[in-house]
Design an enzyme around this catalytic site. Structure first.
Site, PDB file in Angstrom:
ATOM      1  N   LYS A  62       8.298  -0.047   5.636  1.00  0.00           N
ATOM      2  CA  LYS A  62       7.660   0.995   5.360  1.00  0.00           C
ATOM      3  C   LYS A  62       8.753   1.803   4.785  1.00  0.00           C
ATOM      4  CE  LYS A  62       4.228   3.256   6.170  1.00  0.00           C
ATOM      5  NZ  LYS A  62       2.958   4.352   6.596  1.00  0.00           N
ATOM      6  N   VAL A 120       3.955   1.087   1.473  1.00  0.00           N
ATOM      7  CA  VAL A 120       4.869  -0.404   2.237  1.00  0.00           C
ATOM      8  C   VAL A 120       4.865  -1.129   1.686  1.00  0.00           C
ATOM      9  CG1 VAL A 120       3.380  -1.362   4.169  1.00  0.00           C
ATOM     10  CG2 VAL A 120       3.123   0.910   4.080  1.00  0.00           C
ATOM     11  N   GLY A 159       0.995   5.574   1.675  1.00  0.00           N
ATOM     12  CA  GLY A 159       0.425   6.310   3.090  1.00  0.00           C
ATOM     13  C   GLY A 159       0.964   7.561   2.642  1.00  0.00           C
ATOM     14  N   GLY A 160       0.362   8.162   2.927  1.00  0.00           N
ATOM     15  CA  GLY A 160       0.482  10.182   3.314  1.00  0.00           C
ATOM     16  C   GLY A 160       2.811  10.040   3.732  1.00  0.00           C
ATOM     17  N   ASP A 166      -4.407  10.235  11.979  1.00  0.00           N
ATOM     18  CA  ASP A 166      -4.632   9.756  10.825  1.00  0.00           C
ATOM     19  C   ASP A 166      -4.824   8.506  10.780  1.00  0.00           C
ATOM     20  OD1 ASP A 166      -4.927   9.668   8.086  1.00  0.00           O
ATOM     21  OD2 ASP A 166      -2.595   9.226   7.480  1.00  0.00           O
ATOM     22  N   GLY A 212       0.947  -1.034   0.199  1.00  0.00           N
ATOM     23  CA  GLY A 212       0.097  -0.359   0.340  1.00  0.00           C
ATOM     24  C   GLY A 212       0.972   1.250  -0.143  1.00  0.00           C
TER      25      GLY A 212
END
Ligand SMILES: *[C@@H]1O[C@H](CO)[C@@H](O)[C@H](O)[C@H]1NC(C)=O
Ligand SMILES: *[C@@H]1O[C@H](CO)[C@@H](O)[C@H](O)[C@H]1NC(C)=O
Ligand SMILES: *[C@@H]1O[C@H](CO)[C@@H](O)[C@H](O)[C@H]1NC(C)=O
Ligand SMILES: *[C@@H]1O[C@H](CO)[C@@H](O)[C@H](O)[C@H]1NC(C)=O
Ligand SMILES: *[C@@H]1O[C@H](CO)[C@@H](O)[C@H](O)[C@H]1NC(C)=O
Ligand SMILES: *[C@@H]1O[C@H](CO)[C@@H](O)[C@H](O)[C@H]1NC(C)=O
Ligand SMILES: *[C@@H]1O[C@H](CO)[C@@H](O)[C@H](O)[C@H]1NC(C)=O
Ligand SMILES: *[C@@H]1O[C@H](CO)[C@@H](O)[C@H](O)[C@H]1NC(C)=O
Length: 867
Positions: free
Chosen positions: A572, A558, A553-554, A669, A551
């Site tokens: 990450k 990942v 993310g901000g 978040d 994925g």
């Protein structure tokens, strides 16, 4: 079986066992069971399948080396840690042969030569007795050849001094008897023999935990009392909520013939333990990655926290400035017993009423009233008025009863009343605790209130003067600043991710807390976080290949990785603009790695090399919550029980982040894709330390991200960049609505008529049709699920109120989720405005809850600053 010390082949371990230091066992070679006829010799070890615990003979560190005991130990701890001892009062002698054996008669025995020193006395005719050590530290004796076998004895039901995850502190009053789980301290740190202190539940069924002390005269004195359990914590224990460790009361205390027990589940079964120390303190320790233990919770820690230090009708407060002696004072309307008789300063006898109660209920001049004592550990021997619904009814019920000496009402506890003797009252040092109302003659109250009025007038005058001065000063300062061109200090930029709460906490909890922080910071540096070499991480993720990408993310991408040992991890790779120096980054990561909680994703290590900053997490096979919730094919897998379990877990994790962790982190978040699910569908919050790592300028990190999670952002955060714990509570509310409804907040954006999930939920709920919000997949199951779901919707609507000040804090949320009886306030309709007038703040929650709920709610919340 001529030789008891026979070592069976299954147990043959090439293992050097030093008596004072437990070395790491060769796990693969060690067995975890001992069958009938087998025995455990002096140098043998039984190791649990996952390698967390071991059973072996030992000599306590610092104890008499000639005395040997059989015990269960932590395999991962650097110092010898023994949660369970078999023959605590009957050591074997090191000088001649000894062993432990499972006999043909179905007993576990400790033998010196041929003589039995200790036995479980469990003789069973089922045959095939087997001793098994599990990864929870439980030693079980089972019998019977065929499945299922019968558990005939287990160490969890015969504890020594340690309360482990999965164990129970039971009070069993079924069948007319009283059976309890009791923990008894060691005599000293080097001597496991039965000590002076015993911990267990109140035999009368108040669900309070007690520690008793065996005095020299053989008498039992109460040494400590926890207070009642109020869904998240014991009312007599301030600050840390045991709820975050999954601590729970099961069973109904109001049933006089049932079973009630406490239990808890930590992140990992071997991570936490509660120990009754030889000096009578009950302490919760956490096992760090380094194998060291860290204190998480401890009671009693001051003389005042010990039982009834000041006697009846007197309050005890810690003297923080002086010599640490307790400071006793009579409650208002009471005076010390005849000092001539007992000696001045002797508080064992407590206080007596200075003027007797008139015991005339209701108004007029001559009646009785109540003196208020805020922030108290409530007295012992309370009666629970479970039918009394609010504070006023509670007050009236006490006023109308001549033998009632006081009452307390809060959402957590409901209505509590006491008789005339108020025993064991402690004034919490930092504004925690509960409001106690003590019945006194009105005559006493009147003079009191006159003085109070005067004080109030003086205070108002002083405040007005101070405010005027402050305003002047501030104007001057900002003008000077303008001249000098100072915009904001560096520190300000680095720290905004800390709660504004932290500063408040300092005056909240005094100098002690401050030194805690210092220790934490220093301890943090000591803690060794595994550093992974970049090559290893790259190899694990196949050079960060797209195929391994989980994925985005901000904060970066990942990847899924597989370490050389075969362990799966999530990697990450942080985007480069965190704006932090390497050393700072490392310190932050080490601090965050120390946040350990069942409902937080575990950070396993990091990798810093050149520009690369990489975090390595445990891998969650079930991916994230949104992958279930918003996938029509998988949504059905989430039944209501699982959904509620997830809601509860997120609340626990958030409560830990906001209140009980060392760092007090605002997540900023929180959203469905940041909630990961483990194999057993336990929710784990991820990305929780990111706000700290990235400092204040998240907006610059990735503008897309802010847009992408707009639906979770509270109005004040989205519009003005203001954030506080209340913004997390808002996001939590949205999450709960999504979990209940199975619908994505953003899916509402283009719908006709409603603005978002909040508006939609409000419309249905306020029209009394809340159940229509519940996911049809869940609704089909019916029953009480809908009731609890409705309660969740109600709670969520409280969390998503426009004004930060109206939202409850997460402690209140957790508490109300845990109780199905407390009445929730009515939420305000969503209007999407952002003004927080002082009149809006009044009258939502009552009493202490209000103070606490609003404590973070002046608008001193930190501003986000762009660079
Ligand atoms: C246990 O190990 C010690 C040290 O290696 C050795 O001296 C002793 O004889 C062993 N005991 C038994 C019963 O094997
Ligand atoms: C629990 O701890 C043990 C021993 O430290 C470890 O082997 C195991 O992987 C841990 N389990 C989880 C879920 O982290
Ligand atoms: C087992 O029985 C013996 C003899 O009755 C007794 O002395 C001993 O305390 C018992 N052991 C346990 C663990 O109860
Ligand atoms: C133990 O179990 C086996 C089967 O697992 C059975 O054949 C045997 O008879 C049992 N022994 C006793 C003493 O019950
Ligand atoms: C002391 O209290 C414990 C716990 O209630 C109880 O088990 C024990 O029997 C008591 N001992 C005496 C001497 O009263
Ligand atoms: C009691 O013992 C524990 C563990 O050894 C220790 O941390 C604590 O400071 C002691 N408490 C007192 C009051 O001595
Ligand atoms: C306090 O008074 C009690 C009861 O008279 C007495 O037993 C005790 O010794 C006194 N303690 C002190 C410190 O004077
Ligand atoms: C009056 O209060 C006492 C002490 O709280 C309690 O034991 C008693 O049951 C109460 N009586 C009534 C009638 O409520």
């Amino acid at each position: 079986m001529a030789h008891h010390a026979t070592i069976t082949t299954a147990l043959l371990v090439a293992f050097l066992f030093s008596f004072s230091f437990f070395l790491h066992a060769d796990v693969a070679a060690a067995a975890s069971t001992l069958s009938q006829g087998q025995s455990l010799g002096a140098n043998d070890t039984l190791v649990s399948p996952g390698g967390s615990f071991a059973l072996a003979f030992f000599t306590p560190a610092g104890g008499d080396p000639s005395r040997v005991y059989l015990g269960v130990m932590y395999a991962q701890a650097t110092e010898q840690t023994v949660p369970w001892v078999a023959n605590r009062d009957a050591p074997v002698s090191a000088s001649s042969a000894y062993s432990a054996a499972v006999t043909a008669s179905g007993d576990l025995r400790v033998l010196q030569g041929d003589s039995v020193v200790w036995s479980t006395n469990t003789s069973s005719t089922l045959g095939n007795a087997t001793l098994t050590l599990s990864d929870s530290g439980n030693l079980q004796l089972t019998a019977g050849g065929e499945q299922p076998t019968v558990v005939i004895w287990q160490s969890f039901e015969h504890p020594t001094d340690t309360f482990l995850p999965g164990m129970r502190i039971t009070l069993d009053r079924s069948n007319g008897g009283v059976r309890r789980t009791l923990f008894t301290s060691w005599r000293s740190s080097g001597d496991p023999a039965t000590g002076d202190f015993t911990l267990g539940q109140d035999p009368l069924g108040s669900a309070q935990l007690y520690i008793w002390r065996q005095t020299t005269g053989g008498e039992n004195a109460t040494y400590w009392r926890s207070g009642q359990w109020a869904n998240t914590n014991f009312v007599g224990v301030p600050w840390r909520s045991l709820y975050v460790y999954g601590f729970k009361l099961n069973g109904d205390p109001s049933q006089s013939n049932g079973v009630i027990y406490y239990t808890f589940n930590a992140y990992n079964t071997s991570d936490y333990r509660f120990v009754l120390n030889p000096n009578g303190t009950e302490t919760c320790y956490m096992l760090l990655n380094t194998g060291e233990w860290e204190t998480v919770w401890s009671q009693p820690t001051t003389r005042c926290q010990e039982y009834n230090t000041c006697g009846a009708n007197a309050a005890c407060s810690d003297d923080v400035s002086g010599d640490g002696q307790p400071v006793c004072s009579c409650l208002k309307g009471f005076e010390p017993r005849d000092p001539a008789e007992y000696g001045a300063g002797n508080w064992t006898q407590g206080c007596v009423r200075s003027v007797p109660l008139s015991c005339v209920s209701g108004g007029g001049g001559g009646g009785d009233g109540f003196a208020e004592f805020p922030g108290m550990k409530l007295p012992n021997f309370a009666e629970w008025g479970s039918t009394v619904g609010d504070a006023d009814a509670c007050k009236q019920s006490c006023l109308g009863n001549c033998s009632c000496g006081g009452y307390s009402y809060s959402t957590g506890t409901g209505c509590l009343t006491w008789g005339q003797e108020l025993v064991d009252i402690y004034k919490f040092p930092d504004g925690e605790g509960y409001d106690l109302f003590v019945k006194v003659p009105s005559s006493i109250l009147d003079t009191g209130s006159k003085t109070r009025r005067w004080i109030a007038v003086v205070i108002v005058v002083v405040v007005v003067l101070l405010a005027a001065c402050g305003l002047l000063l501030w104007k001057c300062r900002s003008r000077i600043k303008e001249k000098l061109g100072i915009v904001g200090s560096r520190d300000k930029k680095r720290l905004p991710t800390l709660l504004p709460l932290r500063e408040q906490r300092q005056d909240f909890s005094g100098p002690k807390q401050q030194s805690d922080h210092q220790e934490e910071a220093e301890g943090g540096k000591k803690c060794e976080l595994p550093l992974f070499p970049l090559e290893m991480v790259a190899a694990a993720t196949d050079d960060f290949s797209a195929a391994n990408k989980l994925g985005e993310g901000g904060f970066g991408h990942v990847y899924k990785g597989t370490l050389p040992g075969g362990e799966e991890v999530a990697v990450k790779r942080l985007s480069r603009s965190s704006g932090q120096g390497l050393e700072e980054f490392k310190n932050e990561v080490i601090l965050i790695a120390k946040l350990q909680h069942r409902n937080l994703v575990k950070l396993l290590g990091c990798c810093i090399q050149g520009e690369e900053k990489i975090l390595v997490y445990e891998y969650m096979p079930n991916k994230s919550l949104d992958a279930f919730l918003f996938d029509p094919a998988r949504r059905g897998l989430l039944d209501w029980k699982t959904r509620f379990h997830i809601i509860e877990g997120i609340a626990r994790g958030l409560l830990y982040l906001h209140r009980d962790s060392r760092l007090r982190v605002v997540h900023r978040d929180l959203k469905a894709s940041n909630i990961l699910l483990d194999r057993d569908m336990n929710p784990k919050i991820s990305d929780f330390g990111m706000a700290r790592i990235f400092g204040g300028d998240q907006n610059q990190v990735n503008t897309d991200r802010v847009v992408g999670t707009l639906g979770y952002m509270s109005p004040e955060y989205a519009m003005e960049g203001l954030f506080s714990v209340r913004s997390d509570v808002y996001s939590f509310g949205i999450l709960v609505l999504e979990i209940v409804s199975g619908q994505k907040n953003s899916s509402f954006h283009h719908m006709e008529g409603t603005i978002n999930i909040v508006g939609h939920a409000w419309q249905l709920w306020s029209a009394g049709e809340g159940e229509r919000l519940v996911d049809p997949a869940v609704r089909a199951a019916g029953g009480s699920a809908t009731e609890v779901a409705l309660r969740c919707v109600h709670m969520a609507l409280l969390c998503v109120q426009d004004h930060a000040c109206d939202r409850p804090d997460i402690a209140y949320v957790a508490m109300a989720l845990g109780s199905d009886s407390s009445v929730l306030p009515r939420p305000k309709p969503p209007t999407f405005t952002l003004q927080c007038t002082s009149s809006d703040r009044d009258g939502l929650f009552e009493g202490r809850q209000a103070d606490e709920s609003y404590s973070a709610c002046d608008l001193t919340v930190t501003m986000l600053q762009g660079r």
